[in-house]
Write a protein that holds these residues in place. Structure first.
Motif, PDB file in Angstrom:
ATOM      1  N   ILE A  73       0.837  -1.206   0.000  1.00 30.86           N
ATOM      2  CA  ILE A  73       0.000   0.000   0.000  1.00 30.86           C
ATOM      3  C   ILE A  73       0.866   1.249   0.000  1.00 30.86           C
ATOM      4  O   ILE A  73       0.622   2.199  -0.760  1.00 30.86           O
ATOM      5  CB  ILE A  73      -0.976  -0.019   1.185  1.00 30.86           C
ATOM      6  N   PHE A  74       1.889   1.280   0.860  1.00 33.16           N
ATOM      7  CA  PHE A  74       2.774   2.443   0.911  1.00 33.16           C
ATOM      8  C   PHE A  74       3.540   2.614  -0.391  1.00 33.16           C
ATOM      9  O   PHE A  74       3.771   3.732  -0.860  1.00 33.16           O
ATOM     10  CB  PHE A  74       3.750   2.338   2.081  1.00 33.16           C
ATOM     11  N   GLY A  75       3.943   1.509  -1.008  1.00 29.14           N
ATOM     12  CA  GLY A  75       4.605   1.584  -2.311  1.00 29.14           C
ATOM     13  C   GLY A  75       3.673   2.120  -3.380  1.00 29.14           C
ATOM     14  O   GLY A  75       4.081   2.904  -4.242  1.00 29.14           O
ATOM     15  N   GLY A  76       2.413   1.707  -3.329  1.00 30.68           N
ATOM     16  CA  GLY A  76       1.428   2.228  -4.267  1.00 30.68           C
ATOM     17  C   GLY A  76       1.214   3.722  -4.097  1.00 30.68           C
ATOM     18  O   GLY A  76       1.091   4.461  -5.070  1.00 30.68           O
ATOM     19  N   ILE A  77       1.175   4.171  -2.843  1.00 28.48           N
ATOM     20  CA  ILE A  77       1.035   5.607  -2.584  1.00 28.48           C
ATOM     21  C   ILE A  77       2.227   6.364  -3.156  1.00 28.48           C
ATOM     22  O   ILE A  77       2.072   7.435  -3.754  1.00 28.48           O
ATOM     23  CB  ILE A  77       0.873   5.873  -1.073  1.00 28.48           C
ATOM     24  N   ALA A  78       3.429   5.816  -2.989  1.00 26.02           N
ATOM     25  CA  ALA A  78       4.628   6.470  -3.513  1.00 26.02           C
ATOM     26  C   ALA A  78       4.600   6.531  -5.040  1.00 26.02           C
ATOM     27  O   ALA A  78       4.930   7.564  -5.629  1.00 26.02           O
ATOM     28  CB  ALA A  78       5.882   5.737  -3.025  1.00 26.02           C
ATOM     29  N   VAL A  79       4.187   5.454  -5.679  1.00 22.59           N
ATOM     30  CA  VAL A  79       4.138   5.434  -7.149  1.00 22.59           C
ATOM     31  C   VAL A  79       3.077   6.402  -7.663  1.00 22.59           C
ATOM     32  O   VAL A  79       3.319   7.151  -8.620  1.00 22.59           O
ATOM     33  CB  VAL A  79       3.881   3.999  -7.663  1.00 22.59           C
ATOM     34  N   ILE A  80       1.913   6.407  -7.028  1.00 20.13           N
ATOM     35  CA  ILE A  80       0.855   7.340  -7.443  1.00 20.13           C
ATOM     36  C   ILE A  80       1.313   8.780  -7.265  1.00 20.13           C
ATOM     37  O   ILE A  80       1.077   9.644  -8.114  1.00 20.13           O
ATOM     38  CB  ILE A  80      -0.446   7.066  -6.664  1.00 20.13           C
ATOM     39  N   GLY A  81       2.001   9.052  -6.157  1.00 17.71           N
ATOM     40  CA  GLY A  81       2.518  10.400  -5.933  1.00 17.71           C
ATOM     41  C   GLY A  81       3.539  10.811  -6.968  1.00 17.71           C
ATOM     42  O   GLY A  81       3.535  11.949  -7.441  1.00 17.71           O
ATOM     43  N   LEU A  82       4.427   9.887  -7.336  1.00 20.03           N
ATOM     44  CA  LEU A  82       5.430  10.189  -8.353  1.00 20.03           C
ATOM     45  C   LEU A  82       4.778  10.461  -9.707  1.00 20.03           C
ATOM     46  O   LEU A  82       5.143  11.421 -10.396  1.00 20.03           O
ATOM     47  CB  LEU A  82       6.432   9.035  -8.460  1.00 20.03           C
ATOM     48  N   VAL A  83       3.800   9.642 -10.070  1.00 19.36           N
ATOM     49  CA  VAL A  83       3.094   9.848 -11.339  1.00 19.36           C
ATOM     50  C   VAL A  83       2.356  11.177 -11.325  1.00 19.36           C
ATOM     51  O   VAL A  83       2.372  11.928 -12.314  1.00 19.36           O
ATOM     52  CB  VAL A  83       2.135   8.665 -11.615  1.00 19.36           C
ATOM     53  N   LEU A  84       1.716  11.503 -10.214  1.00 21.82           N
ATOM     54  CA  LEU A  84       0.983  12.757 -10.109  1.00 21.82           C
ATOM     55  C   LEU A  84       1.920  13.959 -10.206  1.00 21.82           C
ATOM     56  O   LEU A  84       1.607  14.954 -10.870  1.00 21.82           O
ATOM     57  CB  LEU A  84       0.206  12.790  -8.794  1.00 21.82           C
ATOM     58  N   ALA A  85       3.084  13.870  -9.578  1.00 24.89           N
ATOM     59  CA  ALA A  85       4.049  14.973  -9.646  1.00 24.89           C
ATOM     60  C   ALA A  85       4.586  15.156 -11.063  1.00 24.89           C
ATOM     61  O   ALA A  85       4.716  16.289 -11.543  1.00 24.89           O
ATOM     62  CB  ALA A  85       5.196  14.728  -8.676  1.00 24.89           C
ATOM     63  N   ILE A  86       4.884  14.066 -11.736  1.00 25.63           N
ATOM     64  CA  ILE A  86       5.377  14.165 -13.112  1.00 25.63           C
ATOM     65  C   ILE A  86       4.281  14.699 -14.032  1.00 25.63           C
ATOM     66  O   ILE A  86       4.543  15.522 -14.914  1.00 25.63           O
ATOM     67  CB  ILE A  86       5.916  12.804 -13.592  1.00 25.63           C
ATOM     68  N   TRP A  87       3.044  14.252 -13.815  1.00 24.62           N
ATOM     69  CA  TRP A  87       1.919  14.753 -14.600  1.00 24.62           C
ATOM     70  C   TRP A  87       1.752  16.254 -14.390  1.00 24.62           C
ATOM     71  O   TRP A  87       1.500  16.999 -15.325  1.00 24.62           O
ATOM     72  CB  TRP A  87       0.659  13.999 -14.212  1.00 24.62           C
ATOM     73  N   GLY A  88       1.927  16.725 -13.156  1.00 23.01           N
ATOM     74  CA  GLY A  88       1.836  18.151 -12.884  1.00 23.01           C
ATOM     75  C   GLY A  88       2.950  18.940 -13.546  1.00 23.01           C
ATOM     76  O   GLY A  88       2.746  20.085 -13.963  1.00 23.01           O
ATOM     77  N   LEU A  89       4.131  18.347 -13.658  1.00 27.14           N
ATOM     78  CA  LEU A  89       5.240  19.030 -14.321  1.00 27.14           C
ATOM     79  C   LEU A  89       5.036  19.132 -15.832  1.00 27.14           C
ATOM     80  O   LEU A  89       5.404  20.118 -16.458  1.00 27.14           O
ATOM     81  CB  LEU A  89       6.551  18.303 -14.035  1.00 27.14           C
ATOM     82  N   LEU A  90       4.452  18.101 -16.408  1.00 22.07           N
ATOM     83  CA  LEU A  90       4.299  18.047 -17.856  1.00 22.07           C
ATOM     84  C   LEU A  90       2.994  18.667 -18.346  1.00 22.07           C
ATOM     85  O   LEU A  90       2.772  18.728 -19.558  1.00 22.07           O
ATOM     86  CB  LEU A  90       4.390  16.594 -18.337  1.00 22.07           C
ATOM     87  N   ASP A  91       2.155  19.115 -17.439  1.00 21.10           N
ATOM     88  CA  ASP A  91       0.874  19.696 -17.811  1.00 21.10           C
ATOM     89  C   ASP A  91       1.096  21.037 -18.501  1.00 21.10           C
ATOM     90  O   ASP A  91       1.753  21.931 -17.974  1.00 21.10           O
ATOM     91  CB  ASP A  91       0.019  19.879 -16.551  1.00 21.10           C
ATOM     92  N   LYS A  92       0.526  21.198 -19.694  1.00 23.60           N
ATOM     93  CA  LYS A  92       0.714  22.419 -20.500  1.00 23.60           C
ATOM     94  C   LYS A  92      -0.452  23.407 -20.338  1.00 23.60           C
ATOM     95  O   LYS A  92      -0.638  24.270 -21.156  1.00 23.60           O
ATOM     96  CB  LYS A  92       0.817  22.041 -21.983  1.00 23.60           C
ATOM     97  N   LYS A  93      -1.208  23.293 -19.275  1.00 18.64           N
ATOM     98  CA  LYS A  93      -2.406  24.090 -19.097  1.00 18.64           C
ATOM     99  C   LYS A  93      -2.112  25.532 -18.641  1.00 18.64           C
ATOM    100  O   LYS A  93      -3.002  26.368 -18.633  1.00 18.64           O
ATOM    101  CB  LYS A  93      -3.312  23.406 -18.090  1.00 18.64           C
ATOM    102  N   ASN A  94      -0.915  25.833 -18.269  1.00 13.20           N
ATOM    103  CA  ASN A  94      -0.566  27.146 -17.740  1.00 13.20           C
ATOM    104  C   ASN A  94      -1.089  28.227 -18.643  1.00 13.20           C
ATOM    105  O   ASN A  94      -1.374  29.288 -18.404  1.00 13.20           O
ATOM    106  CB  ASN A  94       0.940  27.312 -17.583  1.00 13.20           C
TER     107      ASN A  94
END
Length: 74
Positions: free
Chosen positions: A53-74
């Motif tokens: 579960i903790f590993g899943g939380i870490a992976v989801i967080g990493l994906v979410l952070a990368i998605w936020g970096l690559l988001d072109k909505k600015n």
């Protein structure tokens, strides 16, 4: 920017939680029946679902952070 912060916090929380489980499993005894594996000790304590579960939380967080970096909505 909110996604990056949330993802970073989730990733950090997952990694710290896994580290605490690893440290806690090895704090009492270094060997159980002559075995030195931290993962084997975690399995003996029944904490593998928590590690997953903790590993899943870490992976989801990493994906979410990368998605936020690559988001072109600015």
């Amino acid at each position: 920017m909110k996604k990056v912060i949330l993802g970073s916090i989730m990733f950090l929380a997952g990694v710290i939680s896994i580290a605490m489980v690893l440290a806690g499993s090895m704090a009492n005894e270094w060997t159980i029946n002559g075995r030195f594996s931290a993962l084997w000790n975690i399995q003996q304590y029944g904490l593998m679902p928590g590690v997953y579960i903790f590993g899943g939380i870490a992976v989801i967080g990493l994906v979410l952070a990368i998605w936020g970096l690559l988001d072109k909505k600015n």
